[in-house]
Design a protein around this motif. Sequence first.
Motif, PDB file in Angstrom:
ATOM      1  N   ILE A   3       0.862  -1.182   0.000  1.00 48.46           N
ATOM      2  CA  ILE A   3       0.000   0.000   0.000  1.00 48.46           C
ATOM      3  C   ILE A   3       0.898   1.233   0.000  1.00 48.46           C
ATOM      4  O   ILE A   3       1.846   1.321   0.779  1.00 48.46           O
ATOM      5  CB  ILE A   3      -0.912   0.010   1.246  1.00 48.46           C
ATOM      6  CG1 ILE A   3      -1.848  -1.208   1.215  1.00 48.46           C
ATOM      7  CG2 ILE A   3      -1.705   1.290   1.325  1.00 48.46           C
ATOM      8  CD1 ILE A   3      -2.660  -1.377   2.477  1.00 48.46           C
ATOM      9  N   GLU A   4       0.591   2.158  -0.855  1.00 53.76           N
ATOM     10  CA  GLU A   4       1.361   3.404  -0.926  1.00 53.76           C
ATOM     11  C   GLU A   4       1.255   4.144   0.402  1.00 53.76           C
ATOM     12  O   GLU A   4       0.144   4.346   0.918  1.00 53.76           O
ATOM     13  CB  GLU A   4       0.805   4.269  -2.055  1.00 53.76           C
ATOM     14  CG  GLU A   4       1.415   5.626  -2.122  1.00 53.76           C
ATOM     15  CD  GLU A   4       2.252   5.811  -3.367  1.00 53.76           C
ATOM     16  OE1 GLU A   4       2.939   6.816  -3.408  1.00 53.76           O
ATOM     17  OE2 GLU A   4       2.195   4.970  -4.260  1.00 53.76           O
ATOM     18  N   PRO A   5       2.398   4.582   0.991  1.00 56.22           N
ATOM     19  CA  PRO A   5       2.333   5.335   2.252  1.00 56.22           C
ATOM     20  C   PRO A   5       1.421   6.551   2.127  1.00 56.22           C
ATOM     21  O   PRO A   5       1.444   7.259   1.124  1.00 56.22           O
ATOM     22  CB  PRO A   5       3.789   5.759   2.490  1.00 56.22           C
ATOM     23  CG  PRO A   5       4.599   4.740   1.752  1.00 56.22           C
ATOM     24  CD  PRO A   5       3.773   4.380   0.538  1.00 56.22           C
ATOM     25  N   GLY A   6       0.606   6.732   3.154  1.00 55.55           N
ATOM     26  CA  GLY A   6      -0.283   7.887   3.208  1.00 55.55           C
ATOM     27  C   GLY A   6      -1.681   7.634   2.686  1.00 55.55           C
ATOM     28  O   GLY A   6      -2.586   8.408   2.959  1.00 55.55           O
ATOM     29  N   ILE A  13       2.293   8.519   6.327  1.00 56.32           N
ATOM     30  CA  ILE A  13       3.562   9.194   6.074  1.00 56.32           C
ATOM     31  C   ILE A  13       3.990   9.812   7.403  1.00 56.32           C
ATOM     32  O   ILE A  13       3.219  10.555   8.016  1.00 56.32           O
ATOM     33  CB  ILE A  13       3.403  10.293   5.007  1.00 56.32           C
ATOM     34  CG1 ILE A  13       2.936   9.680   3.677  1.00 56.32           C
ATOM     35  CG2 ILE A  13       4.691  11.079   4.842  1.00 56.32           C
ATOM     36  CD1 ILE A  13       2.459  10.709   2.670  1.00 56.32           C
ATOM     37  N   ASP A  14       5.194   9.487   7.839  1.00 59.70           N
ATOM     38  CA  ASP A  14       5.666  10.023   9.116  1.00 59.70           C
ATOM     39  C   ASP A  14       6.199  11.443   8.960  1.00 59.70           C
ATOM     40  O   ASP A  14       6.672  11.836   7.892  1.00 59.70           O
ATOM     41  CB  ASP A  14       6.750   9.121   9.708  1.00 59.70           C
ATOM     42  CG  ASP A  14       6.176   7.811  10.218  1.00 59.70           C
ATOM     43  OD1 ASP A  14       4.974   7.765  10.541  1.00 59.70           O
ATOM     44  OD2 ASP A  14       6.933   6.824  10.292  1.00 59.70           O
ATOM     45  N   GLY A  50      -4.674  14.667   5.740  1.00 56.60           N
ATOM     46  CA  GLY A  50      -4.377  15.983   5.182  1.00 56.60           C
ATOM     47  C   GLY A  50      -5.604  16.636   4.576  1.00 56.60           C
ATOM     48  O   GLY A  50      -6.328  15.990   3.817  1.00 56.60           O
ATOM     49  N   ARG A  51      -5.824  17.880   4.896  1.00 58.09           N
ATOM     50  CA  ARG A  51      -7.011  18.594   4.412  1.00 58.09           C
ATOM     51  C   ARG A  51      -6.904  18.918   2.929  1.00 58.09           C
ATOM     52  O   ARG A  51      -7.926  19.113   2.272  1.00 58.09           O
ATOM     53  CB  ARG A  51      -7.244  19.860   5.244  1.00 58.09           C
ATOM     54  CG  ARG A  51      -6.192  20.922   5.078  1.00 58.09           C
ATOM     55  CD  ARG A  51      -6.268  21.987   6.161  1.00 58.09           C
ATOM     56  NE  ARG A  51      -5.293  23.023   5.945  1.00 58.09           N
ATOM     57  CZ  ARG A  51      -3.998  22.896   6.155  1.00 58.09           C
ATOM     58  NH1 ARG A  51      -3.498  21.747   6.590  1.00 58.09           N
ATOM     59  NH2 ARG A  51      -3.176  23.899   5.929  1.00 58.09           N
ATOM     60  N   ARG A  57      -1.009  11.352   7.749  1.00 52.22           N
ATOM     61  CA  ARG A  57       0.315  11.729   8.269  1.00 52.22           C
ATOM     62  C   ARG A  57       0.357  11.521   9.784  1.00 52.22           C
ATOM     63  O   ARG A  57      -0.629  11.767  10.470  1.00 52.22           O
ATOM     64  CB  ARG A  57       0.618  13.183   7.932  1.00 52.22           C
ATOM     65  CG  ARG A  57       0.635  13.410   6.438  1.00 52.22           C
ATOM     66  CD  ARG A  57       1.025  14.839   6.085  1.00 52.22           C
ATOM     67  NE  ARG A  57       0.989  15.035   4.659  1.00 52.22           N
ATOM     68  CZ  ARG A  57       1.981  14.728   3.824  1.00 52.22           C
ATOM     69  NH1 ARG A  57       3.089  14.218   4.293  1.00 52.22           N
ATOM     70  NH2 ARG A  57       1.854  14.947   2.532  1.00 52.22           N
ATOM     71  N   ARG A  58       1.536  11.108  10.258  1.00 55.05           N
ATOM     72  CA  ARG A  58       1.686  10.767  11.678  1.00 55.05           C
ATOM     73  C   ARG A  58       2.782  11.607  12.312  1.00 55.05           C
ATOM     74  O   ARG A  58       3.816  11.864  11.715  1.00 55.05           O
ATOM     75  CB  ARG A  58       2.039   9.279  11.776  1.00 55.05           C
ATOM     76  CG  ARG A  58       2.274   8.776  13.173  1.00 55.05           C
ATOM     77  CD  ARG A  58       2.350   7.260  13.232  1.00 55.05           C
ATOM     78  NE  ARG A  58       3.349   6.714  12.321  1.00 55.05           N
ATOM     79  CZ  ARG A  58       3.472   5.420  12.059  1.00 55.05           C
ATOM     80  NH1 ARG A  58       2.673   4.528  12.617  1.00 55.05           N
ATOM     81  NH2 ARG A  58       4.397   4.990  11.216  1.00 55.05           N
TER      82      ARG A  58
END
Length: 151
Positions: A3-6, A13-14, A50-51, A57-58
């Motif tokens: 799975i693509e991060p985010g 996404i960190d 993310g808006r 995001r973490r």
Amino acid sequence: MSIEPGTDPLNPIDNDTAWVATQIAEYVATDGASPQFRPGVPLLLLTVKGRQSGAWRRTALIYGEDEGRFVVVASRGGAPRHPVWYLNLRENSEVYVQVGARRFRATARTASQEEKPDLWAKLVAIYPEYADYQTKTDREIPVVILDPLDD
């Protein structure tokens, strides 16, 4: 298939600030046993959507507890603008939280004017620098309540 991060809150996404990213990696690897920010100053991981990007995001944040809920401060070190994670959760109140090994969904909201003084005092007792941060900025630093939805 990866799975693509985010794209998923369980594969976020960190934070890309190096020392925060290191904290997050250590926290995840040890179920919150490490890192220790300072003795007696607990950390949790907060994942927000993310808006604008829609990406999850973490980040790692100091927290307090209050009647079964978790409380964090959107201080950004006393900077003149709110942290991005706070702007994001104002748009998307469903968040994901990790406290130690416990992972859960929560609803995030800004503490009301009536709630804030007691919560602020609890958080300043945990991390006294918050009081200094407030003197550095003209904005009112928000306190955020994270109400767990499930485990």
